[in-house]
Structure formats: C-alpha cells, structure tokens
Design a protein around this motif. Structure first.
Motif, PDB file in Angstrom:
ATOM      1  N   ASP A   1      -2.030   7.532   1.115  1.00 51.35           N
ATOM      2  CA  ASP A   1      -2.781   7.430  -0.130  1.00 51.35           C
ATOM      3  C   ASP A   1      -3.610   8.688  -0.363  1.00 51.35           C
ATOM      4  O   ASP A   1      -3.655   9.220  -1.490  1.00 51.35           O
ATOM      5  CB  ASP A   1      -3.673   6.190  -0.082  1.00 51.35           C
TER       6      ASP A   1
ATOM      7  N   GLU B   1       4.725   4.574  -7.616  1.00 52.73           N
ATOM      8  CA  GLU B   1       5.467   3.506  -6.956  1.00 52.73           C
ATOM      9  C   GLU B   1       6.723   4.048  -6.291  1.00 52.73           C
ATOM     10  O   GLU B   1       7.064   3.661  -5.167  1.00 52.73           O
ATOM     11  CB  GLU B   1       5.821   2.409  -7.953  1.00 52.73           C
TER      12      GLU B   1
ATOM     13  N   TRP C   1       5.827   5.789  -3.031  1.00 47.74           N
ATOM     14  CA  TRP C   1       5.647   4.827  -1.935  1.00 47.74           C
ATOM     15  C   TRP C   1       6.995   4.288  -1.457  1.00 47.74           C
ATOM     16  O   TRP C   1       7.231   4.145  -0.251  1.00 47.74           O
ATOM     17  CB  TRP C   1       4.751   3.681  -2.387  1.00 47.74           C
TER      18      TRP C   1
ATOM     19  N   GLU D   1       2.883  -3.607   3.507  1.00 47.15           N
ATOM     20  CA  GLU D   1       1.839  -2.959   2.717  1.00 47.15           C
ATOM     21  C   GLU D   1       2.406  -1.851   1.835  1.00 47.15           C
ATOM     22  O   GLU D   1       2.063  -1.720   0.651  1.00 47.15           O
ATOM     23  CB  GLU D   1       0.762  -2.400   3.646  1.00 47.15           C
ATOM     24  N   ARG D   2       3.285  -1.034   2.385  1.00 46.50           N
ATOM     25  CA  ARG D   2       3.856   0.071   1.613  1.00 46.50           C
ATOM     26  C   ARG D   2       4.743  -0.441   0.481  1.00 46.50           C
ATOM     27  O   ARG D   2       4.749   0.112  -0.615  1.00 46.50           O
ATOM     28  CB  ARG D   2       4.627   1.011   2.538  1.00 46.50           C
TER      29      ARG D   2
ATOM     30  N   CYS E   1       4.400  -3.266  -1.090  1.00 45.25           N
ATOM     31  CA  CYS E   1       3.505  -3.788  -2.130  1.00 45.25           C
ATOM     32  C   CYS E   1       3.032  -2.662  -3.037  1.00 45.25           C
ATOM     33  O   CYS E   1       2.988  -2.802  -4.259  1.00 45.25           O
ATOM     34  CB  CYS E   1       2.317  -4.500  -1.494  1.00 45.25           C
ATOM     35  N   ARG E   2       2.692  -1.516  -2.439  1.00 47.61           N
ATOM     36  CA  ARG E   2       2.250  -0.367  -3.231  1.00 47.61           C
ATOM     37  C   ARG E   2       3.385   0.234  -4.040  1.00 47.61           C
ATOM     38  O   ARG E   2       3.160   0.906  -5.040  1.00 47.61           O
ATOM     39  CB  ARG E   2       1.593   0.661  -2.323  1.00 47.61           C
TER      40      ARG E   2
END
Length: 312
Positions: free
Chosen positions: A246, A266, A269, A300-301, A303-304
């Motif tokens: 990030d 997006e 990521w 987590e990645r 989702c991002r």
C-alpha cells in the motif's frame, strides 16, 4: 552455485571474450545464476564485465535494447557491451557495477517506487521494440497455453497444472487473473522482477538495477502491482507486506505525478496476487516451503483487488 553457471566452459568463455570484447579474461570475480549463468570477469585490458549465458530467445535482443536505451537516458543500469551466440545459447556482456547495499537507508517504499516510476518514464514504447514475448513465467498471467499456470521457466519439464496442491493457491491465482482480464489499458515497458536483490543503493540513491532479462510489456497498473508486491523494506529474502505494498502504491502515485484510477489500483493488487501465487504454486510443486504467499494474505490482497477471497 547453479548447475547452469557451473557448467559454462572457461575455454569457451575466453574465446567468446576475445571475439566479442577484444580481450580475454584473466580472472573470474564471481559465478552465480539461476535462469542464467552470470559470471563476473576481469579482462586483460583491465575492464571488469559481467557475462550472462542462457537459452536463446527472440525476446533477449529486445531486453538488451531496452537496457541500452535506458543506459543512454541516464538510468542506473550496466552498459550493454556485446550480444552473440554462445554455442546453442546466447550470451551478453555488460559492465560490472560493484558495491552498494540491497536496501536504501531511508524510506524504502518511496525509494523503490520512485526508481520504478523513473524506469517506466524513460523506457521506450512497446511499438519501438521487437518482441518482448513471451514474458517471464511469473508475469505471464495472460498466457495462451492450457491451464491456469504458464510453462515454468525455472523447470520447463514441470507442468504446474498437473501437480496437486493447495486449492487456495489455485483459487487466488484464478481470481487475480480474472480481475486482470476484466480491465485493459495501454501497454508500457517495465521490469517485472523488482526484488530487492536486483537493486543496489548508495544511501537513498539508486546505484544500479540488474536482471534486464525481466523486461516485459504490460499495462502500467500490472507492472506497478508486480513491483509493489515483490520489493522489500527489510531484506532480500522477504517480500512486501500488505501495508508495504500500500505504501509503495501511494509513493508511486506521487512519483508519477498522477492518481491511479480505482480500476488501476484494483488491477495492481490483482497483479501482485497473481505473481506471488505463481511463485507459491511453484514452491509447492518442487517441494519447497511456501514462502511467497499465505492464505490469509491472499484473502486481504484479493479484497483490495475487488475480487473477494479464495474459497477455503
């Protein structure tokens, strides 16, 4: 030492250097390599060079041309000196740039991102180059072969699609690939293996970038996503955490001088998930510990990336 590097014949090296550099080697500085044999040499005329030997490919000439143009533009890369056949393989020679440290002394996210932004800015356009295809396997998310995973450069006889493995890795790779295919933008040329081990620093000043065989053409969002997921703020054996990725993406936006759109972010990521899932899949297939990605980080990645999480 890799078997490829160990197998390169010193007599053939001497002959190649005499023919293409005009001077034979008098000392070997180092010998290493993974996909290529990488050999540091001191020549009789006093020059220090690095010889790289690997299987021939149409993309090698384009990679060398990109490196040459970036060197001429003032980017910190070794100067290409020669390219010629080496038996059935291809060899290139470049100036040897020793010294430096693998990490900058200050804000690593900012330093790595600024160095990457400058490379993207100075690199030639894809239509100015001969082919950079096929990309290295860890960047070949849109390959045309069968199955999810491309042919492995590290082990061409290994078909990752035929090795049973953790379902979450395949699902992470599939979701990342599908998200990447859902968007498209103009291609640029960049470095797809932005690992700390490929860069050297003097304090916060970039001394040199290595591994110019890792040039490829893809959208800026994808290339930035690879870099943001692969660099390190700690040591060459670690990869970026979610928070460090990030920070890289934020620093890149400032260095580049424009905001990345929501879609581009997006896709950045998603690109990071894909390249690290590929490496995780390969690590599992050859019996190594899986260190490039874990299931919770994939969640987590993804989702991002706007694509949810892999099924458990």
């Amino acid at each position: 030492m890799s078997s490829r590097a160990d197998a390169v014949d010193p007599a053939r090296i001497a002959q190649w250097c005499r023919e293409h550099l005009g001077s034979p080697p008098v000392d070997e500085i180092f010998r290493s390599g993974n996909l290529s044999a990488v050999i540091g040499l001191r020549l009789a005329d006093g020059r220090e060079v690095v010889l790289k030997v690997r299987p021939d490919s149409p993309r090698i000439a384009a990679c060398v041309e990109v490196q040459h143009r970036l060197f001429q533009a003032g980017y910190p890369c070794p100067q290409p000196l020669a390219t010629a056949a080496f038996g059935q393989d291809i060899a290139t020679a470049e100036t040897y740039v020793p010294g430096g440290t693998p990490l900058p002394s200050g804000d690593a996210a900012r330093a790595f991102a600024e160095a990457f932004a400058r490379l993207i800015e100075l690199a030639p356009r894809p239509d100015e180059m001969s082919t950079l295809d096929p990309p290295p396997s860890w960047a070949a998310w849109n390959h045309t072969g069968d199955g999810l995973w491309p042919r492995s450069e590290e082990n061409p006889d290994l078909n990752l699609n035929r090795v049973a493995g953790p379902a979450w890795i395949d699902e992470a790779g599939r979701r990342a690939r599908d998200r990447l295919r859902a968007g498209e933008s103009e291609a640029v040329i960049g470095h797809c293996d932005w690992l700390a081990g490929n860069l050297r620093w003097n304090g916060d000043t970039l001394l040199v970038v290595h591994d110019w065989d890792s040039m490829t053409a893809d959208s800026e969002a994808v290339l930035v996503g690879f870099a943001a997921a692969l660099y390190s703020t700690v040591n060459v054996d670690d990869l970026a955490t979610v928070e460090e990725t990030d920070r890289f993406l934020d620093a890149y936006r400032h260095a580049h001088g424009r905001e990345l759109s929501a879609d581009e972010l997006e896709r950045s990521w998603a690109a990071g998930v894909w390249t690290r899932a590929y490496d995780a899949r390969y690590q599992h297939a050859v019996g190594q510990p899986i260190t490039s990605l874990c299931e919770s980080e994939a969640h987590e990645r993804l989702c991002r990336a706007g694509t949810g999480s892999p099924r458990r």
